[in-house]
Design an enzyme around this catalytic site. Structure first.
Site, short mmCIF file in Angstrom:
data_model
loop_
_atom_site.label_atom_id
_atom_site.label_comp_id
_atom_site.label_asym_id
_atom_site.label_seq_id
_atom_site.Cartn_x
_atom_site.Cartn_y
_atom_site.Cartn_z
N TYR A 159 -7.60 -27.86 40.30
CA TYR A 159 -6.39 -27.75 41.12
C TYR A 159 -5.25 -28.55 40.50
O TYR A 159 -3.98 -27.69 40.18
CB TYR A 159 -6.55 -28.57 42.42
N LYS A 163 -1.53 -26.32 39.05
CA LYS A 163 -0.33 -26.84 39.54
C LYS A 163 0.51 -27.12 38.32
O LYS A 163 1.77 -26.87 38.25
CB LYS A 163 -0.18 -28.03 40.62
N1 LIG Z 1 -0.86 -31.11 51.30
C1 LIG Z 1 -0.33 -31.91 50.31
O1 LIG Z 1 -0.61 -33.11 50.46
C2 LIG Z 1 0.14 -31.41 49.31
C3 LIG Z 1 0.47 -30.29 49.27
N2 LIG Z 1 1.29 -29.60 47.86
C4 LIG Z 1 1.53 -28.29 47.77
O2 LIG Z 1 2.38 -27.97 48.88
C5 LIG Z 1 2.15 -26.48 48.88
C6 LIG Z 1 1.50 -26.28 50.41
O3 LIG Z 1 0.44 -27.03 50.85
P1 LIG Z 1 -0.07 -27.32 52.08
O4 LIG Z 1 0.91 -26.70 53.03
O5 LIG Z 1 -0.73 -28.51 52.30
O6 LIG Z 1 -1.18 -26.14 52.27
P2 LIG Z 1 -1.56 -25.02 53.14
O7 LIG Z 1 -3.11 -24.54 52.69
O8 LIG Z 1 -1.65 -25.35 54.48
O9 LIG Z 1 -0.69 -23.91 52.97
C7 LIG Z 1 -0.68 -22.74 52.04
C8 LIG Z 1 -0.28 -21.66 52.39
O10 LIG Z 1 -0.12 -20.73 51.37
C9 LIG Z 1 -0.94 -19.51 51.74
N3 LIG Z 1 -1.72 -18.84 50.63
C10 LIG Z 1 -2.58 -19.22 50.12
N4 LIG Z 1 -2.96 -18.34 49.08
C11 LIG Z 1 -2.22 -17.20 49.13
C12 LIG Z 1 -1.72 -16.14 48.77
N5 LIG Z 1 -2.97 -15.71 47.75
N6 LIG Z 1 -1.10 -15.18 48.95
C13 LIG Z 1 -0.15 -15.63 50.04
N7 LIG Z 1 0.10 -16.77 50.51
C14 LIG Z 1 -1.29 -17.71 50.41
C15 LIG Z 1 -1.94 -19.89 53.02
O11 LIG Z 1 -2.28 -19.01 53.75
C16 LIG Z 1 -1.33 -21.22 53.48
O12 LIG Z 1 -0.36 -20.69 54.78
C17 LIG Z 1 0.95 -26.10 47.99
O13 LIG Z 1 1.68 -25.55 46.81
C18 LIG Z 1 0.33 -27.45 47.62
O14 LIG Z 1 -0.16 -27.28 46.23
C19 LIG Z 1 1.91 -30.60 46.93
C20 LIG Z 1 1.59 -31.85 47.20
C21 LIG Z 1 0.88 -32.45 48.20
C1 LIG Z 2 -13.34 -42.17 51.42
C2 LIG Z 2 -13.06 -41.09 50.48
C3 LIG Z 2 -13.12 -41.55 49.01
C4 LIG Z 2 -11.47 -40.88 50.92
C5 LIG Z 2 -11.12 -39.35 50.50
C6 LIG Z 2 -9.83 -39.14 50.80
C7 LIG Z 2 -9.43 -37.65 50.01
C8 LIG Z 2 -10.10 -36.60 50.73
C9 LIG Z 2 -7.79 -37.77 49.87
C10 LIG Z 2 -7.34 -39.02 49.15
C11 LIG Z 2 -6.03 -38.70 48.40
C12 LIG Z 2 -5.78 -37.24 48.92
C13 LIG Z 2 -4.85 -36.29 47.94
C14 LIG Z 2 -3.61 -36.76 47.68
O1 LIG Z 2 -2.96 -37.17 48.84
C15 LIG Z 2 -2.97 -35.95 46.71
C16 LIG Z 2 -2.95 -34.41 46.97
C17 LIG Z 2 -1.88 -33.67 46.53
C18 LIG Z 2 -1.81 -32.43 46.60
O2 LIG Z 2 -1.07 -31.67 46.09
C19 LIG Z 2 -3.04 -31.61 47.19
C20 LIG Z 2 -3.68 -32.55 47.99
C21 LIG Z 2 -4.01 -33.85 47.36
C22 LIG Z 2 -5.05 -33.55 46.38
C23 LIG Z 2 -5.07 -34.91 48.33
C24 LIG Z 2 -6.18 -34.27 48.87
C25 LIG Z 2 -7.04 -35.11 49.80
C26 LIG Z 2 -7.30 -36.69 49.12
C27 LIG Z 2 -7.78 -36.29 47.74
#
Ligand SMILES: NC(=O)C1=CN([C@@H]2O[C@H](COP(=O)(O)OP(=O)(O)OC[C@H]3O[C@@H](n4cnc5c(N)ncnc54)[C@H](O)[C@@H]3O)[C@@H](O)[C@H]2O)C=CC1
Ligand SMILES: CC(C)CCC[C@@H](C)[C@H]1CC[C@H]2[C@@H]3[C@H](O)CC4=CC(=O)CC[C@]4(C)[C@H]3CC[C@]12C
Length: 369
Positions: A159, A163
């Site tokens: 992952y 990214k």
């Molecule tokens: N959730 C988090 O804490 C963080 C997320 N991100 C980034 O933010 C972005 C969104 O993440 P989330 O909303 O958490 O994830 P999510 O899984 O809820 O949203 C991702 C969306 O992308 C769509 N998707 C996946 N594969 C696809 C494909 N092949 N074609 C078209 N659509 C596709 C999914 O259907 C989904 O709706 C991602 O790029 C992730 O890397 C960055 C930092 C933290």
């Molecule tokens: C008791 C366990 C060790 C607790 C597990 C918690 C984990 C599942 C989550 C702790 C930190 C999270 C990640 C972090 O917030 C940064 C992230 C950034 C992204 O771009 C995608 C998601 C994630 C990797 C997020 C995923 C869950 C954790 C690893």
């Protein structure tokens, strides 16, 4: 007059617009982008909630598509002024293969860039991640760092590798000539751990706590800080960055910005308790209940079981060596770069963010008290 007002209307495309973050970006654009004329929502899985948006004043076009398919992406991008590329495969649990993660996150991003170049779209905002920087495999802390803080970024997990590569592609594409001869302007936003309405892992922790009679057990020392940012503020930052890219191309083009707001610096578990506590859960232990070596052992055991069981069943628990390392390594940001470059101020205070998230956890689990 009517013509010039019409001419200012812009077409936006949000990839991954039905995901956790994507939905907030879509709704924020509709609320806060006055120049929006058409909003294209591109996702592999379209959400039913999109239907209600189609009755509003802005034309909302739902496009079911796959970012790994270059022709589907090109068709969606054609005629768009701005692309917010948030689609991604977020998997740190071993649910998808490394090849699939690479295909979606890297090739998918490549397809978006090429589509912009071929069709003449000039502005691209990419949702990157804190994971592009760290935590690294050596467990070095990143304490209240900013975009210029030196840090040894070493990735092995698919992952963060994907990214990091995708972010590099986006930044490197800044300045490329698009169809028509004008330069592409790109920037990347790096959220830390996002929380808020729609955050599935938060809901999983809540359900797990309920199953355990209302108790969660501390696994990570309270002193380990983990950066978190509210989804509404991340969405707002995307909308603002997309809006300002044209006027501030020279300053913002090719830049990275951490996503930040007023969320407090806490450990992953203590932060979750800000929401789960008011929902009736308690976190047991001022210190971790299990010694760290035992957690390392259990994480390794989970990884082994995942590998052994893979031919039969998908075993993908939250605890694995990678998630343990991320949760157990301090990684927090302190920066004002987005404020200096494009005037970002968080739209939601910490109190608002907290209240909204609590209400969502309660509603989503049917536990309103
Ligand atoms: N959730 C988090 O804490 C963080 C997320 N991100 C980034 O933010 C972005 C969104 O993440 P989330 O909303 O958490 O994830 P999510 O899984 O809820 O949203 C991702 C969306 O992308 C769509 N998707 C996946 N594969 C696809 C494909 N092949 N074609 C078209 N659509 C596709 C999914 O259907 C989904 O709706 C991602 O790029 C992730 O890397 C960055 C930092 C933290
Ligand atoms: C008791 C366990 C060790 C607790 C597990 C918690 C984990 C599942 C989550 C702790 C930190 C999270 C990640 C972090 O917030 C940064 C992230 C950034 C992204 O771009 C995608 C998601 C994630 C990797 C997020 C995923 C869950 C954790 C690893």
């Amino acid at each position: 007059m009517a013509d010039s007002a019409q001419a200012q209307k812009l077409v936006y495309l949000v990839t991954g617009g039905c995901g956790f973050l994507g939905e907030h970006v879509v709704r924020m654009l509709l609320q806060r982008e006055p120049r929006l004329g058409e909003l294209r929502v591109f996702d592999r899985h379209l959400g039913p909630w999109l239907e209600e948006l189609k009755t509003g004043p802005v034309r909302v076009t739902a496009i079911q598509g796959d970012v790994t398919q270059a022709h589907e992406v090109a068709a969606a991008v054609a005629g768009a002024h701005v692309v917010i590329h948030t689609a991604g495969l977020v998997d740190v649990f071993g649910r998808a293969s490394p090849e699939t993660i690479h295909e979606v996150n890297v090739q998918g991003t490549r397809n978006v860039i090429e589509a912009c170049v071929q069709t003449g779209t000039r502005f691209l905002v990419y949702t990157s991640s804190m994971e592009v920087v760290g935590p690294n495999t050596k467990g070095h802390p990143f304490y209240r760092g900013n975009e210029d803080t030196p840090y040894e970024a070493v990735h092995r997990h698919p992952y963060p590798c994907s990214k990091a590569l995708a972010e590099w592609l986006v930044l490197e594409a800044n300045g490329r000539k698009v169809r028509g001869g004008l330069p592409l302007v790109t920037c990347a936003l790096r959220p830390t751990g996002i929380y808020g309405e729609g955050h599935q892992i938060m809901r999983d922790f809540y359900r797990q706590g309920l199953r355990l009679g209302g108790w969660l057990f501390r696994a990570i020392p309270a002193s380990v800080e983990h950066g978190r940012v509210y989804v509404g503020n991340v969405a707002w930052m995307h909308v603002l960055a997309a809006r300002e890219l044209e006027q501030r191309a020279a300053l913002m083009g090719g830049q990275v910005y951490f996503c930040y707001d007023g969320s407090p610096y806490k450990s992953y578990e203590d932060f979750n308790m800000e929401f789960l506590g008011p929902c009736g859960l308690r976190l047991v232990g001022a210190r971790p209940l299990l010694p760290y070596w035992l957690l390392v052992f259990l994480a390794a055991l989970n990884a082994l079981l995942q590998w052994l069981l893979r031919p039969l069943v998908l075993y993908a628990p939250l605890l694995n060596p990678y998630t343990l390392a991320v949760a157990n390594t301090t990684f927090t940001v302190s920066t004002d770069k987005a404020q200096r470059h494009f005037g970002y101020e968080p739209m939601f205070s910490w109190e608002d963010s907290r209240t909204r998230t609590i209400l969502w956890v309660q509603a989503a689990t049917g536990s309103a008290q």
